[in-house]
Design a protein around this motif. Structure first.
Motif, PDB file in Angstrom:
ATOM      1  N   THR A  20       0.851  -1.190   0.000  1.00 20.32           N
ATOM      2  CA  THR A  20       0.000   0.000   0.000  1.00 20.32           C
ATOM      3  C   THR A  20       0.888   1.241   0.000  1.00 20.32           C
ATOM      4  N   SER A  22       1.040   4.821   1.918  1.00 14.66           N
ATOM      5  CA  SER A  22       0.463   5.420   3.119  1.00 14.66           C
ATOM      6  C   SER A  22      -0.172   6.774   2.821  1.00 14.66           C
ATOM      7  N   GLN A  23      -1.160   7.127   3.630  1.00 14.46           N
ATOM      8  CA  GLN A  23      -1.802   8.434   3.481  1.00 14.46           C
ATOM      9  C   GLN A  23      -0.811   9.548   3.785  1.00 14.46           C
ATOM     10  N   LYS A  26       1.067  10.150   0.642  1.00 18.69           N
ATOM     11  CA  LYS A  26       0.188  10.808  -0.339  1.00 18.69           C
ATOM     12  C   LYS A  26       0.030  12.294  -0.015  1.00 18.69           C
ATOM     13  N   ASP A  27      -0.198  12.589   1.251  1.00 13.57           N
ATOM     14  CA  ASP A  27      -0.395  13.987   1.653  1.00 13.57           C
ATOM     15  C   ASP A  27       0.863  14.815   1.417  1.00 13.57           C
ATOM     16  N   GLU A  56      -3.265   6.965  -8.648  1.00 18.24           N
ATOM     17  CA  GLU A  56      -3.666   6.957  -7.232  1.00 18.24           C
ATOM     18  C   GLU A  56      -3.027   8.127  -6.488  1.00 18.24           C
ATOM     19  N   ASP A 257       7.153   5.818   6.238  1.00 19.86           N
ATOM     20  CA  ASP A 257       6.854   7.031   5.472  1.00 19.86           C
ATOM     21  C   ASP A 257       8.115   7.787   5.075  1.00 19.86           C
TER      22      ASP A 257
END
Length: 272
Positions: A20, A22-23, A26-27, A56, A257
């Motif tokens: 995946t 991670s958010q 992405k942020d 994505e 991250d």
């Protein structure tokens, strides 16, 4: 902004061990882009495999594929730059791989993964990359005789046998072919001079960026060329030791991250 672009490997760098993104990453990527930065994925994957991940992330612009052998435009899906195998050299490498009974040979042709037969190695590879693959029923040599030139050739092999395979290939091909491991079980074969570093140079020329103005991040041996090419070369904490030894900075791991840490530390710290 000091660093106009970040060239990032995907698997093992941006992609986590649970497959995946991670958010937090992405942020951070979105904040970097909104501040005027360019985030560019540089991967060994097929274009069809990495395109959904680029979408994505909301990326536009350039996408480096096949370990640097091709650069695509995300929105138009057109190939902007390519440097594939010469047919005669591809056949030589195919013969070398066909002779080995301890590996599975694969070819990337016309943005498809092609193998002689289905087996657990190929199934695991397809699962990780989230792609289907074409079972040709032919040896690599016979398949390539009737195909377009391959973007790259791959050997799936047990990790303890990979170093010997690379040594034997170097003795046979000299400086005509470059071998590198993108994962412990994956050895990739490309024509000399084709790597992520050369692709970074091509993209920087397209945009008139100085190499001092870009960051490159990776974890594997195949990332070393771009880590050494960029003004700031970064390895993740989970990287191969040889990759970390070539980097200017070692970040946290892909599961912690890493990309977000790099963006906030080197690109957005003045805005924090």
């Amino acid at each position: 902004m000091k660093y106009k672009a970040i060239f990032s490997d995907f698997d093992g760098t941006l992609y986590r061990s649970d497959y995946t993104i991670s958010q937090a990453n992405k942020d951070a990527i979105q904040r970097y882009i909104e501040a005027g930065g360019h985030f560019i994925l540089a991967t060994g994957r097929l274009f069809q495999s990495i395109l959904p991940k680029a979408k994505e992330l909301g990326l536009r612009g350039d996408l480096i594929c096949y370990q640097g052998a091709g650069v695509y435009d995300i929105e138009t899906r057109k190939l902007k730059y390519s440097n594939f195998f010469e047919p005669s050299l591809a056949l030589e490498v195919a013969d070398f791989l066909d002779e080995r009974k301890d590996l599975v040979g694969m070819a990337y042709v016309d943005d498809e993964c092609c193998v002689q037969y289905k087996n657990p190695y190929t199934d695991n590879f397809a699962m990780i990359c989230q792609i289907s693959y074409n079972v040709t029923g032919k040896t690599l040599h016979d398949f390539l005789l009737g195909s377009n030139p391959p973007m790259k050739l791959i050997a799936l092999i047990a990790p303890d046998k990979a170093p010997q395979l690379i040594d034997e290939a170097r003795r046979q091909f000299g400086d005509r072919v470059v071998m590198c491991r993108s994962k412990p079980v994956i050895v990739e074969f490309l024509p000399f001079g084709i790597n992520k570093g050369s692709a970074v140079r091509e993209v920087c020329k397209m945009h008139n960026w100085s190499l001092d103005e870009v960051i490159a991040v990776g974890d594997s041996e195949n990332d070393i060329s771009m880590i050494q090419t960029a003004g700031l070369g970064i390895a993740t904490a989970n990287a191969f030791d040889v990759t970390k030894n070539k980097a200017d900075f070692v970040s946290v791991s892909n599961d912690e991250d890493a990309i977000a840490q790099i963006i906030y530390k080197f690109c957005l710290e003045e805005q924090a």
